[in-house]
Write a protein that holds these residues in place. Structure first.
Motif, short mmCIF file in Angstrom:
data_model
loop_
_atom_site.label_atom_id
_atom_site.label_comp_id
_atom_site.label_asym_id
_atom_site.label_seq_id
_atom_site.Cartn_x
_atom_site.Cartn_y
_atom_site.Cartn_z
N ALA A 154 39.17 44.75 -38.69
CA ALA A 154 38.19 45.28 -37.74
C ALA A 154 37.62 44.17 -36.87
CB ALA A 154 37.07 45.98 -38.50
N ALA A 157 40.15 43.27 -34.20
CA ALA A 157 40.22 44.29 -33.16
C ALA A 157 39.00 44.26 -32.25
CB ALA A 157 40.36 45.67 -33.79
N SER A 172 46.66 47.79 -32.52
CA SER A 172 46.56 49.25 -32.61
C SER A 172 47.44 49.79 -33.74
CB SER A 172 46.96 49.88 -31.28
OG SER A 172 46.93 51.27 -31.34
N LEU A 175 45.85 48.97 -37.18
CA LEU A 175 44.75 49.89 -37.47
C LEU A 175 45.29 51.25 -37.90
CD1 LEU A 175 42.35 49.05 -34.50
CD2 LEU A 175 41.87 48.65 -36.92
N PHE A 185 37.61 53.53 -40.29
CA PHE A 185 36.88 52.65 -39.37
C PHE A 185 35.95 53.50 -38.51
CE2 PHE A 185 40.92 50.60 -40.30
CZ PHE A 185 40.54 49.30 -40.60
N TYR A 198 34.78 48.38 -40.27
CA TYR A 198 35.26 49.02 -41.49
C TYR A 198 34.10 49.76 -42.14
CZ TYR A 198 36.75 49.27 -46.41
OH TYR A 198 37.04 49.69 -47.67
#
Length: 496
Positions: A154, A157, A172, A175, A185, A198
């Protein structure tokens, strides 16, 4: 495909793992993809047509082997094909294979960029290990690793760094792989970019088990990240969230931690309690205990033991504590005898109205101004000449301004000196002393805004609030050496 649903003995919910299994008595062999953009081909040759792209951490069922390819079936895509043996690792989802899977999790745990892979192997371990093992130290270690992988993914990202199309596609996909294993998430917009966080399920399980002090600290720090607090929460919801954050942090025995980790827990506690002080003052409650707790936690940080990566968090904690520090300081009894003083009274809904009262006419204020911020009336300081007064006003829990009242030929005026010339984010501006003559004052300002951090000690003109001189060290300014206020020096956090 039947998804694995292994009940953890310490929780009522089930951890859903996307590993292939079968209704037959014999469990089929499983492989985990270890390379990003691995090709699922229609035949066991490099020249064969690519059927799909697989990503690290994905699980596929092994149905055979031809030459240097594994024949696999991907239940999610409902498609079979061939994957090169170097792109996948076979795993045994049985008790005798659990130790090997945990060893792989330990190896991958601290490898940046391998979070999806780590989640896949952790899920395989949870399926393979018996329930008694999962209730013990190995199970706690696996959950700690699972939370670490998810939290780090997380953070990656949400890092805000420039990504090209390829790296954005990889993030992407990772995830998506994590989500298929039941890792959830949340996201919200912060500072014009999307913040992904998260949800912390594995870490909450760690806190509920007989975990070590370090495991509890990692869990508490991940569950109380400031950037993961939804900025759109209302005052009541925000107060509830911060109370929960404080409770989670108090479940950690900081004294049992290595010094660098203890510092992280103390800094997080200081920031949370500073926010609670602001919220309690805003609701009309007693805020002194919360503000004192914030100051005490921050004072306990061992600055010499801070790592390089912890210095920004240390400065942020200092600014949060400084913004609310007036809540911990009692009003000065001597302030009421000055020639001019500040009185605060309720205004409209949510407003506080400030009146500047002269010594000769208490019925007619010299100046009146209303604000939605918290007015720390006991912070008011009048200069010796009686032509200027400063006041701390806190609009948000992380931003404290300095209001400067000045006597001019036409009467009194008030101007606001913010921590920085940006939208309110994180910072404070505080009075540090009067320069004799009634034309200048000393100010300490610290802020992090628009990604930039600065801390300055300034000599400011009273007529325009322009900075005559500034320095990062107060010792570099002769005015600070001569005229700094003793009370400010005693209580400020800026001289840390």
């Amino acid at each position: 495909m039947i998804r694995l649903r292994r009940a953890m003995a310490v929780a009522a919910t089930l951890l859903q793992i996307g590993l292939a299994s079968s209704g037959d008595a014999a469990t089929p062999e499983t492989a985990i993809i270890v390379k990003d953009q691995a090709a699922l081909r229609g035949a066991p040759r490099d020249s064969a047509r690519q059927q799909a792209v697989l990503w690290q951490g994905e699980a596929v069922e092994v149905r055979g082997e031809r030459m240097d390819y594994l024949q696999v079936y991907d239940y999610r895509r409902e498609r079979g094909g061939y994957v090169h043996v170097s792109h996948a690792r076979r795993v045994r989802l049985s008790e005798d294979g659990a130790a090997e899977l945990l060893a792989i999790v330990r190896f991958v745990r601290d490898t940046p960029g391998a979070e999806a892979l780590g989640i896949g192997f952790t899920a395989a371990y949870i399926q393979a290990a018996p329930a008694a093992t999962l209730r013990g130290g190995a199970g706690i270690e696996a959950l700690d690793a699972l939370g670490t992988f998810a939290d780090r993914l997380a953070r990656r990202a949400s890092s805000g760094s420039a990504h090209n199309k390829e790296t954005a596609a990889i993030l992407s996909a990772h995830l998506d792989v994590a989500a298929r294993y039941g890792v959830r998430f949340s996201n919200h917009e912060r500072a014009d970019r999307m913040q992904i966080c998260y949800d912390g399920d594995a870490f909450r399980r760690v806190l509920a088990m007989q975990s070590s002090a370090e495991q509890r600290a990692r869990a508490a720090l991940a569950l109380t990240r400031q950037e993961c607090v939804n900025p759109d929460l209302g005052p009541l919801e925000r107060n509830r969230v911060d109370e929960q954050r404080a409770e989670v942090l108090d479940r950690v025995d900081a004294s049992a931690l290595p010094v660098f980790m203890m510092n992280r827990v103390l800094m997080r506690r200081a920031g949370v309690w500073a926010s609670l002080a602001h919220q309690r003052a805003r609701s009309g409650g007693a805020a002194d205990a919360a503000a004192s707790r914030a100051l005490a936690e921050f004072a306990a940080v061992r600055r010499s033991e801070l790592t390089d990566q912890d210095l920004p968090a240390y400065n942020d904690a200092a600014m949060r504590v400084s913004a609310s520090r007036w809540a911990a300081l009692p009003a000065s009894p001597a302030a009421a005898g000055r020639r001019a003083r500040i009185e605060a009274a309720p205004g409209g809904p949510g407003e506080t109205c400030i009146s500047l009262i002269g010594a000769n006419d208490a019925e007619t204020p010299l100046l009146r101004r209303c604000t939605y911020g918290i007015v720390w009336a006991h912070s008011a300081t009048l200069n010796r000449e009686g032509n200027a007064l400063t006041l701390a006003v806190q609009p948000t829990d992380t931003w404290c301004e300095l209001w400067v009242f000045r006597k001019e030929p036409g009467g009194w005026t008030v101007r606001v000196l913010p921590p920085a010339a940006t939208a309110p984010d994180l910072g404070y501006a505080e009075f540090a002393g009067w320069v004799p003559g009634g034309k200048q004052m000393l100010v300490a300002r610290e802020a992090r805004a628009e990604g930039k951090y600065q801390r300055n000690f300034e000599l400011v003109r009273l007529d325009t609030l322009a900075v005559a001189s500034r320095a990062a060290d107060p010792g570099a300014l002769s005015a600070f050496q001569r005229w700094q206020d003793p009370s400010w020096k005693e209580h400020t956090v800026s001289l840390r």
